[in-house]
Design an enzyme around this catalytic site. Structure first.
Site, short mmCIF file in Angstrom:
data_model
loop_
_atom_site.label_atom_id
_atom_site.label_comp_id
_atom_site.label_asym_id
_atom_site.label_seq_id
_atom_site.Cartn_x
_atom_site.Cartn_y
_atom_site.Cartn_z
CB CYS A 22 23.74 25.07 17.39
SG CYS A 22 23.79 23.41 18.10
CB CYS A 49 23.56 11.32 31.40
SG CYS A 49 22.49 10.27 30.44
#
Length: 91
Positions: A22, A49
């Protein structure tokens, strides 16, 4: 999917990690892993991260999925009667 950047930009700012399906933002990867001695980041040279809200954990025991942006459900424990607050009956 990690975006392709020139080496200078990737080294200074990091690269964005996006969902290949997406295109949603999942987190960032930085090339400063060698600063974190004794961690997996040191071995690879990369520090990831990842946004916890982007994760869905699927337990191997088949129990319900755990979504990263929600706290785990609190299991209600029965308290002994002497620890329960007093019952107040309104008249």
């Amino acid at each position: 999917e990690i975006e392709n950047l020139n080496p200078v930009q990737a080294g200074l700012l990091g690269a964005e990690i996006r969902c290949a399906t997406c295109g949603g933002h999942l987190g960032d990867v930085f090339s400063d892993g060698k600063l974190y001695v004794g961690t997996p980041a040191f071995a690879s040279g990369k520090r990831y991260c990842v946004d916890g809200a982007a994760l869905i954990f699927k337990p191997s025991d088949g129990s319900d999925d755990v979504f990263g942006d929600l706290s785990p459900p609190i299991k209600k424990k029965e308290m002994p009667d002497f620890l329960s607050p007093p019952k107040i009956n309104a008249k």
